[in-house]
Design a protein around this motif. Structure first.
Motif, PDB file in Angstrom:
ATOM      1  N   GLY A 226      17.024 -27.954 -16.896  1.00 27.58           N
ATOM      2  CA  GLY A 226      17.698 -28.153 -15.839  1.00 27.58           C
ATOM      3  C   GLY A 226      17.047 -28.568 -14.754  1.00 27.58           C
ATOM      4  N   CYS A 227      15.860 -28.060 -14.503  1.00 27.82           N
ATOM      5  CA  CYS A 227      14.894 -28.486 -13.388  1.00 27.82           C
ATOM      6  C   CYS A 227      14.542 -29.993 -13.700  1.00 27.82           C
ATOM      7  N   LEU A 228      14.380 -30.630 -14.945  1.00 23.52           N
ATOM      8  CA  LEU A 228      14.035 -31.733 -15.088  1.00 23.52           C
ATOM      9  C   LEU A 228      15.355 -32.863 -14.948  1.00 23.52           C
ATOM     10  N   ARG A 229      16.557 -32.086 -14.683  1.00 20.01           N
ATOM     11  CA  ARG A 229      17.874 -32.743 -14.415  1.00 20.01           C
ATOM     12  C   ARG A 229      18.167 -33.816 -15.384  1.00 20.01           C
ATOM     13  N   VAL A 230      18.407 -33.262 -16.712  1.00 20.55           N
ATOM     14  CA  VAL A 230      18.536 -34.127 -17.992  1.00 20.55           C
ATOM     15  C   VAL A 230      19.991 -33.680 -18.436  1.00 20.55           C
ATOM     16  N   ALA A 231      20.614 -33.132 -17.816  1.00 30.66           N
ATOM     17  CA  ALA A 231      21.977 -32.366 -18.400  1.00 30.66           C
ATOM     18  C   ALA A 231      22.926 -33.527 -18.615  1.00 30.66           C
ATOM     19  N   ARG A 232      22.963 -34.575 -17.809  1.00 31.39           N
ATOM     20  CA  ARG A 232      23.996 -35.709 -18.301  1.00 31.39           C
ATOM     21  C   ARG A 232      23.627 -36.589 -19.503  1.00 31.39           C
TER      22      ARG A 232
ATOM     23  N   ARG B 215      22.914 -27.596 -12.551  1.00 31.68           N
ATOM     24  CA  ARG B 215      23.046 -26.054 -12.327  1.00 31.68           C
ATOM     25  C   ARG B 215      23.640 -25.378 -13.294  1.00 31.68           C
ATOM     26  N   GLU B 216      24.822 -25.824 -14.260  1.00 30.48           N
ATOM     27  CA  GLU B 216      25.498 -25.283 -15.386  1.00 30.48           C
ATOM     28  C   GLU B 216      24.494 -24.704 -16.282  1.00 30.48           C
ATOM     29  N   LEU B 217      23.288 -25.840 -16.625  1.00 31.55           N
ATOM     30  CA  LEU B 217      22.238 -25.909 -17.479  1.00 31.55           C
ATOM     31  C   LEU B 217      21.287 -24.528 -17.101  1.00 31.55           C
TER      32      LEU B 217
END
Length: 790
Positions: free
Chosen positions: A126-132, A305-307
């Motif tokens: 989540g901190c790395l912003r790889v959710a998508r 944020r969900e992650l």
């Protein structure tokens, strides 16, 4: 998504509620309120979550209390911190196989530690912003994974339904099934059959009484009914055994081989994350389909944020001795359909689970394990979705689905997903390299047909086929593919030049735009490409127009037009039709013939402006039969029941929804709209021309801009260029409200069979924006490729 920037245009005649400059606004009183819709939705979700949590814990072999811990933590922690306000998290059926395998290999305390480590990994992702990026996994792999898990759950729980004990794997369970059938316990089977019957029949109760009774969740009715029947009949069956909370096992230090533990953490992280992110996207679609202002009160999911929220929940759940947590489709859809408007419903359901775990233990211990097993078995069967199978078959990915499913069933989740990924890569490479090149002669013309992607791998076959064409022959090369690399381009161009120099002719047609090699050869000075008439292309070649002959009285002598096309404009029309017949018709003839046989089956109604610069098929990349298009000046939707209303738009809406059964309706505005400019310039009174009478349907949009209490349409990332663009955006939001007032639309929205979308197209920038409903009104976001992967 990019940040939303306030974009209201400055109006000198409008008074704004402001505070002194360079000072923060005065803080208002903070009151904590829970909407009534959230309270009722939380109760509905709680009634579903309670039996399912116990059943999933039973299926994994974990302590039954672990299911209640996970349900409570999922509601409170993931509900508060997650990025999807209405998604309900907890113990998920998709994690059953993974968790059961971990418990069998490492024991319960180490499994809890693995859950904690998986939560930490989710926090890192989540901190790395790889959710998508996680959503880039092929849907066929995800659906195949869920189907394999569903089969594994159903086969294992069948043994408990029959009164026995499941084995460790699906092959072992299948081998033990004949002996289990021979020694089945009638009491367990009867309770299970009653549970399944209630699950199946309760949602189908007819009449008004049935409509009221169906508000009680079928899962609760099935378990409660089977429990009551078993108690009244005095059946002796294994039942729920909840030990004292003082003996509840918490997480311990992980024990086992390092590589095995790392693989276990990665597997748990992958399954939890993918299921939660896909669930969040699905919840957004359910929310957008809700009628009225319900969808406007809930923002879109923030996947990163969900992650983070899911990771925090798994850390807490594992530390407290709970099952792994993920977003759960059944509970989330129940939450949305029950009318929840904020994350308070999810959190309140967690509070209710805590109360039940502390105060309802004596009641829960009456539940037969066979009833819970039947409930979980039904959930497992539902995970094998026929709709998913039809979808992957239509997209020619059934092999990816099948390999993933069989891999999960026979080997395990991680191994099955790895096999599915390998199969997906193999299918993609096969499609890239599979090119069919054929040659045939028809009436003296040689046809070379290329089907598939034309890459350097196909150059030898292409060269051999082209050399079969005799020197000086008339040739048509048909390219039926979406890609041509440089090696294939040079091969085709070199052969074309050589063949033309030897006296032959070459016409290259097909679906490979953008290269000069695909231009039709013509002896005229104008060489308009077949894909550019929409660009208002003007030929620069000389126009030889003979002077008009004169009559004796000096007037022009008008010759009759032999083509009947009406002069210069008619000639342009005829030329366009001729180009279609020559270049496009051969490519679409088979598809149009199929549509003629089957009738139109569009997937969406597209309501847009009559402006000539809006090419609906171009900006939506759609083809014949995809869109049911309604165009009018200003993309207006007259409200039903108005005096002197316009029935043509209403008739089109009714026909599209009730007869064609479209699944979505899009209202599309655009920049530089003349109708919106006319609305801004209109003055009361004066002659009521047809245009003025029509534009009265846009007056509510003008009033919306003038009313400080109503939200405008806004752009994310920049301010509108001028008042006309602001009115164009606000008009789309207003026309969607008009659309919801139509009876056919309202009925379809209530059934969940229809979605409404707002769209804005900036003509000069060739940029499309989609409407996002928020509490602050309609925000239009740019459409990016990353959004499509979600």
């Amino acid at each position: 998504m990019s940040a939303c920037v306030p974009t209201r245009a400055t109006d000198p005649n409008r008074t704004e509620r402001t505070h002194p400059p360079h000072s923060p606004p005065p803080p208002g009183p903070r009151r904590f309120r829970i909407a009534g819709a959230d309270v009722s939705a939380s109760i509905a979700v709680f009634l579903i979550a309670l039996p399912l949590s116990l059943g999933i814990a039973l299926a994994t072999g974990a302590p039954l209390q672990a299911g209640l811990v996970a349900a409570a933590v999922g509601g409170l922690v993931a509900g508060r911190l997650g990025g999807s306000p209405l998604q309900v998290s907890g113990p998920a059926a998709g994690l059953t196989v993974v968790t059961a395998d971990l418990i069998q290999r490492y024991g319960w305390r180490t499994t809890c530690a693995i859950t904690v480590l998986a939560g930490l990994a989710q926090l890192g992702l989540g901190c790395l912003r790889v959710a998508r990026g996680a959503l880039a996994v092929s849907p066929a792999i995800v659906h195949g994974m869920l189907a394999g898990i569903g089969v594994t759950i159903a086969v294992a729980q069948l043994h408990i339904v029959l009164g026995g004990t499941p084995q460790s794997s699906v092959p072992d369970n299948l081998r033990a099934l004949p002996a289990q059938l021979a020694g089945m316990r009638p009491a367990s089977v009867s309770v299970s059959v009653l549970t399944l019957a209630l699950l199946l029949l309760w949602p189908r109760l007819p009449g008004r009484a049935g409509q009221l009774l169906r508000k009680v969740p079928a899962a609760l009715v099935a378990v409660a009914g089977a429990t009551a029947a078993a108690a009244l009949a005095g059946l002796r069956l294994p039942k729920v055994d909840l030990p004292s909370w003082s003996n509840h096992a918490l997480a311990g230090l992980p024990e086992g081989p390092v590589l095995g533990l790392v693989a276990a953490v990665l597997t748990t992280t992958l399954v939890c994350s993918v299921q939660s992110l896909l669930g969040a996207v699905a919840v957004d679609k359910l929310v957008a389909a809700r009628p009225g202002n319900l969808s406007a009160r809930v923002g879109r999911s923030r996947l990163d944020r969900e992650l983070l929220g899911q990771g925090a929940a798994n850390i807490v759940s594992g530390s407290l001795g709970g099952l792994p947590i993920a977003g759960v489709a059944v509970r989330s859809s129940a939450n949305v359909h029950a009318g929840a408007v904020s994350r308070n419903s999810t959190m309140l359901h967690g509070v209710l689970v805590v109360i039940a775990a502390l105060l309802m233990v004596p009641i829960l211990e009456f539940i037969p394990l066979a009833s819970l097993a039947a409930l979980v078995m039904a959930v497992g069967i539902q995970m094998v979705s026929l709709n998913h199978i039809r979808t992957v078959t239509r997209h020619r990915e059934v092999w990816v689905y099948a390999v993933t499913t069989l891999g999960v069933v026979s080997l395990g989740v991680l191994e099955g997903v790895a096999l599915g990924i390998a199969m997906a890569v193999g299918v993609a490479l096969h499609r890239l390299t599979r090119t069919r090149i054929t040659h045939e002669e028809k009436e003296g013309v040689h046809h070379v047909h290329v089907r598939g992607q034309l890459t350097f791998l196909a150059v030898p076959r292409l060269s051999r086929t082209l050399h079969l064409v005799p020197h000086g022959a008339d040739t048509i090369v048909e390219l039926d593919g979406s890609f041509m690399d440089h090696a294939a381009y040079e091969t085709l161009q070199d052969w074309q030049k050589t063949h033309t120099a030897q006296g032959g002719s070459v016409e290259i047609t097909g679906r490979h735009p953008g290269t000069r090699i695909s231009e039709p050869q013509s002896g005229s000075d104008c060489r308009c490409r077949p894909w550019t008439p929409w660009r208002n292309h003007q030929c620069d070649g000389p126009q030889s127009t003979p002077p008009a002959e004169k009559n004796p009285d000096g007037s022009d002598r008008s010759e009759p037009d032999p083509t009947g096309t009406g002069g210069a404009s008619g000639h342009e029309l005829a030329r366009g039709i001729s180009a279609f017949q020559r270049n496009t018709a051969p490519l679409v003839r088979s598809e149009l013939a199929r549509l003629a046989r089957e009738g139109q089956r569009p997937s969406q109604l597209f309501l847009t402006c009559a402006d000539s610069r809006l090419v609906t098929s171009m900006i939506t990349s759609s083809g014949p039969g995809d869109l049911f298009v309604v165009r009018n000046v200003g993309n207006l939707v007259p409200r039903p029941g108005e005096e002197s209303g316009d029935d043509s738009v209403a008739a089109a809406i009714e026909y599209a929804v009730d007869v064609l059964r479209v699944r979505s309706i899009t209202v599309c505005g655009h920049s530089g709209c003349g109708a919106m400019q006319a609305l801004l310039d209109s003055e009361p009174g004066g002659a009521q021309t047809p245009l003025k009478r029509w534009l009265r349907h846009g007056l509510p949009s003008l009033e919306r801009m003038a009313d400080a209490s109503l939200p405008w349409g806004r752009l994310a990332g920049r301010s509108p260029e001028d008042a006309v663009e602001q009115l164009c955006l606000t008009n789309v939001v207003q026309q969607l409200e008009h659309l919801r007032a139509h009876d056919s639309v309202a009925r379809a929205l209530d059934k969940g069979a229809l979605e409404l979308h707002g769209m804005y197209f900036h003509v000069g920038e060739a940029e499309a924006y989609l409407l996002t409903e928020t509490e602050a009104g309609g925000v239009f976001d740019r459409v990016r490729e990353s959004d499509l992967t979600a």
